[in-house]
Motif scaffolding. Structure first.
Motif, PDB file in Angstrom:
ATOM      1  N   LEU A   1      41.413  45.440  52.806  1.00 17.36           N
ATOM      2  CA  LEU A   1      40.763  46.862  52.484  1.00 17.36           C
ATOM      3  C   LEU A   1      40.795  47.057  51.035  1.00 17.36           C
ATOM      4  CD1 LEU A   1      39.388  49.305  53.357  1.00 17.36           C
ATOM      5  CD2 LEU A   1      41.370  50.499  53.240  1.00 17.36           C
ATOM      6  N   ILE A   2      39.799  47.121  50.477  1.00 19.36           N
ATOM      7  CA  ILE A   2      39.335  47.571  48.940  1.00 19.36           C
ATOM      8  C   ILE A   2      38.687  48.848  48.915  1.00 19.36           C
ATOM      9  CG2 ILE A   2      39.776  45.097  47.965  1.00 19.36           C
ATOM     10  CD1 ILE A   2      36.749  45.334  47.443  1.00 19.36           C
ATOM     11  N   ALA A   3      39.008  49.505  47.710  1.00 22.23           N
ATOM     12  CA  ALA A   3      37.977  50.721  47.600  1.00 22.23           C
ATOM     13  C   ALA A   3      37.268  50.778  46.299  1.00 22.23           C
ATOM     14  CB  ALA A   3      39.042  52.100  47.656  1.00 22.23           C
TER      15      ALA A   3
ATOM     16  N   LYS B   1      44.605  47.473  49.430  1.00 20.25           N
ATOM     17  CA  LYS B   1      45.136  46.334  48.557  1.00 20.25           C
ATOM     18  C   LYS B   1      44.531  46.855  47.157  1.00 20.25           C
ATOM     19  CE  LYS B   1      46.791  44.140  52.031  1.00 20.25           C
ATOM     20  NZ  LYS B   1      46.234  44.750  53.267  1.00 20.25           N
ATOM     21  N   ILE B   2      43.308  47.108  46.841  1.00 19.39           N
ATOM     22  CA  ILE B   2      43.192  47.304  45.486  1.00 19.39           C
ATOM     23  C   ILE B   2      42.080  48.443  45.385  1.00 19.39           C
ATOM     24  CG2 ILE B   2      41.861  46.260  43.627  1.00 19.39           C
ATOM     25  CD1 ILE B   2      42.745  43.655  44.122  1.00 19.39           C
ATOM     26  N   THR B   3      42.244  49.423  44.407  1.00 20.56           N
ATOM     27  CA  THR B   3      41.402  50.361  43.918  1.00 20.56           C
ATOM     28  C   THR B   3      40.635  50.112  42.746  1.00 20.56           C
ATOM     29  OG1 THR B   3      42.659  52.119  45.208  1.00 20.56           O
ATOM     30  CG2 THR B   3      40.894  52.700  43.795  1.00 20.56           C
ATOM     31  N   ILE B   4      39.288  49.992  42.851  1.00 14.98           N
ATOM     32  CA  ILE B   4      38.332  49.625  41.834  1.00 14.98           C
ATOM     33  C   ILE B   4      37.884  51.067  41.539  1.00 14.98           C
ATOM     34  CG2 ILE B   4      36.494  48.531  40.920  1.00 14.98           C
ATOM     35  CD1 ILE B   4      36.987  46.477  43.424  1.00 14.98           C
ATOM     36  N   THR B   5      37.815  51.583  40.271  1.00 17.73           N
ATOM     37  CA  THR B   5      37.242  52.749  39.819  1.00 17.73           C
ATOM     38  C   THR B   5      36.235  52.581  38.479  1.00 17.73           C
ATOM     39  OG1 THR B   5      37.444  55.210  39.569  1.00 17.73           O
ATOM     40  CG2 THR B   5      39.081  53.644  38.245  1.00 17.73           C
ATOM     41  N   GLN B   6      35.209  53.358  38.652  1.00 24.20           N
ATOM     42  CA  GLN B   6      34.633  53.586  37.448  1.00 24.20           C
ATOM     43  C   GLN B   6      34.774  54.794  36.663  1.00 24.20           C
ATOM     44  OE1 GLN B   6      29.909  52.990  38.913  1.00 24.20           O
ATOM     45  NE2 GLN B   6      31.335  53.338  40.981  1.00 24.20           N
ATOM     46  N   ASN B   7      35.761  55.584  37.004  1.00 25.82           N
ATOM     47  CA  ASN B   7      36.253  56.723  36.280  1.00 25.82           C
ATOM     48  C   ASN B   7      37.048  56.476  35.138  1.00 25.82           C
ATOM     49  OD1 ASN B   7      34.754  57.963  38.366  1.00 25.82           O
ATOM     50  ND2 ASN B   7      36.555  58.587  39.370  1.00 25.82           N
TER      51      ASN B   7
ATOM     52  N   ALA C   1      47.932  60.410  40.952  1.00 30.73           N
ATOM     53  CA  ALA C   1      48.103  60.418  42.478  1.00 30.73           C
ATOM     54  C   ALA C   1      49.053  59.313  42.841  1.00 30.73           C
ATOM     55  CB  ALA C   1      46.836  60.194  43.037  1.00 30.73           C
ATOM     56  N   GLY C   2      49.412  58.177  42.081  1.00 25.72           N
ATOM     57  CA  GLY C   2      50.166  57.321  42.791  1.00 25.72           C
ATOM     58  C   GLY C   2      49.646  55.787  42.906  1.00 25.72           C
ATOM     59  N   THR C   3      48.278  55.484  42.803  1.00 23.62           N
ATOM     60  CA  THR C   3      47.476  54.426  42.901  1.00 23.62           C
ATOM     61  C   THR C   3      48.442  53.495  42.026  1.00 23.62           C
ATOM     62  OG1 THR C   3      45.774  55.310  43.778  1.00 23.62           O
ATOM     63  CG2 THR C   3      45.560  53.243  42.777  1.00 23.62           C
ATOM     64  N   LYS C   4      48.590  52.330  42.257  1.00 20.61           N
ATOM     65  CA  LYS C   4      49.235  51.289  41.446  1.00 20.61           C
ATOM     66  C   LYS C   4      48.295  50.274  41.253  1.00 20.61           C
ATOM     67  CE  LYS C   4      53.891  52.697  42.795  1.00 20.61           C
ATOM     68  NZ  LYS C   4      53.238  53.501  43.898  1.00 20.61           N
ATOM     69  N   LYS C   5      47.743  49.613  42.310  1.00 24.27           N
ATOM     70  CA  LYS C   5      46.765  48.309  42.045  1.00 24.27           C
ATOM     71  C   LYS C   5      45.538  49.047  41.867  1.00 24.27           C
ATOM     72  CE  LYS C   5      49.865  45.802  44.886  1.00 24.27           C
ATOM     73  NZ  LYS C   5      50.276  45.688  46.208  1.00 24.27           N
ATOM     74  N   LEU C   6      45.202  49.194  40.482  1.00 24.90           N
ATOM     75  CA  LEU C   6      44.093  49.891  40.122  1.00 24.90           C
ATOM     76  C   LEU C   6      43.255  48.963  39.027  1.00 24.90           C
ATOM     77  CD1 LEU C   6      42.388  52.780  40.314  1.00 24.90           C
ATOM     78  CD2 LEU C   6      43.864  53.338  38.327  1.00 24.90           C
ATOM     79  N   ILE C   7      41.850  48.596  39.209  1.00 26.59           N
ATOM     80  CA  ILE C   7      41.196  48.417  38.430  1.00 26.59           C
ATOM     81  C   ILE C   7      40.120  49.070  37.668  1.00 26.59           C
ATOM     82  CG2 ILE C   7      39.392  46.535  37.813  1.00 26.59           C
ATOM     83  CD1 ILE C   7      40.491  44.879  40.177  1.00 26.59           C
TER      84      ILE C   7
ATOM     85  N   ALA D   1      38.762  42.807  33.871  1.00 21.91           N
ATOM     86  CA  ALA D   1      38.656  43.987  35.059  1.00 21.91           C
ATOM     87  C   ALA D   1      37.422  43.416  35.884  1.00 21.91           C
ATOM     88  CB  ALA D   1      38.472  45.270  34.273  1.00 21.91           C
ATOM     89  N   ILE D   2      36.444  43.019  35.311  1.00 18.97           N
ATOM     90  CA  ILE D   2      35.223  42.780  36.057  1.00 18.97           C
ATOM     91  C   ILE D   2      35.437  41.488  36.985  1.00 18.97           C
ATOM     92  CG2 ILE D   2      34.000  41.360  34.316  1.00 18.97           C
ATOM     93  CD1 ILE D   2      32.530  44.091  36.593  1.00 18.97           C
ATOM     94  N   GLU D   3      36.270  40.265  36.582  1.00 18.79           N
ATOM     95  CA  GLU D   3      36.569  39.049  37.112  1.00 18.79           C
ATOM     96  C   GLU D   3      37.327  39.563  38.260  1.00 18.79           C
ATOM     97  OE1 GLU D   3      38.377  36.405  34.425  1.00 18.79           O
ATOM     98  OE2 GLU D   3      36.592  36.269  33.359  1.00 18.79           O
ATOM     99  N   GLU D   4      38.660  40.420  38.194  1.00 22.31           N
ATOM    100  CA  GLU D   4      39.524  40.717  39.195  1.00 22.31           C
ATOM    101  C   GLU D   4      38.467  41.681  40.340  1.00 22.31           C
ATOM    102  OE1 GLU D   4      43.437  40.879  36.829  1.00 22.31           O
ATOM    103  OE2 GLU D   4      42.697  42.705  37.464  1.00 22.31           O
ATOM    104  N   ALA D   5      37.749  42.623  39.737  1.00 19.56           N
ATOM    105  CA  ALA D   5      36.861  43.211  40.610  1.00 19.56           C
ATOM    106  C   ALA D   5      36.031  42.440  41.827  1.00 19.56           C
ATOM    107  CB  ALA D   5      36.027  44.486  40.065  1.00 19.56           C
ATOM    108  N   PHE D   6      35.323  41.431  40.975  1.00 23.66           N
ATOM    109  CA  PHE D   6      34.525  40.712  41.896  1.00 23.66           C
ATOM    110  C   PHE D   6      35.190  39.854  42.703  1.00 23.66           C
ATOM    111  CE2 PHE D   6      30.269  42.170  41.155  1.00 23.66           C
ATOM    112  CZ  PHE D   6      30.038  42.800  40.431  1.00 23.66           C
ATOM    113  N   GLU D   7      36.306  39.286  42.390  1.00 21.92           N
ATOM    114  CA  GLU D   7      37.186  38.289  43.075  1.00 21.92           C
ATOM    115  C   GLU D   7      37.641  39.148  44.257  1.00 21.92           C
ATOM    116  OE1 GLU D   7      37.762  35.438  43.122  1.00 21.92           O
ATOM    117  OE2 GLU D   7      39.247  35.450  44.632  1.00 21.92           O
ATOM    118  N   SER D   8      38.148  40.426  44.026  1.00 26.52           N
ATOM    119  CA  SER D   8      38.618  41.148  45.328  1.00 26.52           C
ATOM    120  C   SER D   8      37.517  41.558  46.248  1.00 26.52           C
ATOM    121  CB  SER D   8      39.569  42.311  44.686  1.00 26.52           C
ATOM    122  OG  SER D   8      38.530  43.094  44.130  1.00 26.52           O
TER     123      SER D   8
END
Ligand code: OAD
Length: 246
Positions: free
Chosen positions: A18-20, A96-102, A110-116, A169-176
């Motif tokens: 699961l990703i967000a 598994k991974i949170t991707i944010t545009q913020n 808030a404690g998220t660690k795996k953040l793109i 960031a963009i490579e990791e986001a699309f890979e995930s």
């Protein structure tokens, strides 16, 4: 709604990857205005005219004044139950991974660690010449701030209109996204690319799309489950349901 939340929880509990993807809507309940919509920043200011390299070259002071106002806002904001719910899902080993545009720091707080972070970080300033980076714990006093390393000017370390996103960031986001079997899309209009493409990649690779938004977005037509409402209300209930089922 509780039926839909239960359906979403079941899909998430069964997921392996699961990703967000989050947007300004997840921070709205922390008091940070979204970009689009009646109460959006853009109704009072014109970021298309301020958040560009050209505007900065023309008048760095005005651009910095706008960022100083937003930096103040981010520093006085607190993570809300939606940020905390995502951090908890990560702690549970489900998200598994949170991707944010913020560009705020509310996911981290808030404690998220795996953040793109696709669009950079408003609390970092970067030298336009030598690339020196500085963390900001308050808006800079003299605008535009000077680089302590080379004396040129610092700019906010964020992505402006017409600029490429950070490559890693963009490579990791699309890979995930290619690997994900479910994506939870929270509080984004989905109209800014390439971030808006991420849910489409998940869908095209056979994954499911669950969306939380107060209104329909550009993503809604490809969602498997649309949870209409405030992220700060819906995500904690979703996490409770997931805990019951897990
Ligand atoms: P937008 O302002 O475009 O969209 C915010 C979304 O959040 C909308 O779809 C709202 O309906 C929804 N929303 C508002 N309040 C909500 C709440 N409490 N709970 C759930 N949903 C809510 O923000 P983004 O999609 O993040 O880029 O915008 C994308 C990019 O546009 C930003 O990152 C920024 C801007 O250009 C850069 O600065 C590079």
């Amino acid at each position: 709604m509780s039926d839909l939340i239960e359906k979403a929880a079941k899909i998430i509990v069964k997921s392996k990857n699961l990703i967000a993807l989050t947007g300004a809507g997840i921070s709205a309940e922390s008091g940070i205005p979204t970009f689009r919509g009646e109460e959006g920043l853009w109704s009072k200011y014109k970021p298309e005219e301020l958040a560009t390299p050209e505007a900065f070259m023309r008048n760095p002071r005005i651009v910095w004044e706008w960022y100083a106002w937003r930096i103040d806002m981010v520093l006085s904001a607190k993570p809300n139950p939606a940020h905390r719910a995502l951090a908890e899902l990560e702690d549970m080993g489900i998200l598994k991974i949170t991707i944010t545009q913020n560009v705020d720091n509310l996911h981290e707080r808030a404690g998220t660690k795996k953040l793109i972070k696709l669009h950079g970080d408003i609390l970092t300033a970067r030298c336009v010449s030598c690339g020196y980076k500085q963390h900001l714990s308050a808006p800079p006093k003299d605008l535009p701030p000077k680089c302590p390393s080379c004396g040129d000017i610092l700019r906010p370390d964020v992505v402006w209109f017409g600029e490429p996103l950070p490559a890693k960031a963009i490579e990791e986001a699309f890979e995930s996204a290619r690997r994900a079997d479910v994506i939870l899309v929270v509080g984004t209009s989905g109209v800014v690319y390439p971030a808006g493409l991420i849910p489409h990649v998940v869908k095209n690779y056979g994954g499911k799309v669950i969306e939380v938004n107060v209104s329909e977005s550009a993503i809604t037509e490809i969602t498997d489950i649309f949870l209409r409402g405030h992220a700060g209300k819906i995500l904690p209930v979703l996490v409770l349901k997931i805990k019951e089922l897990a």
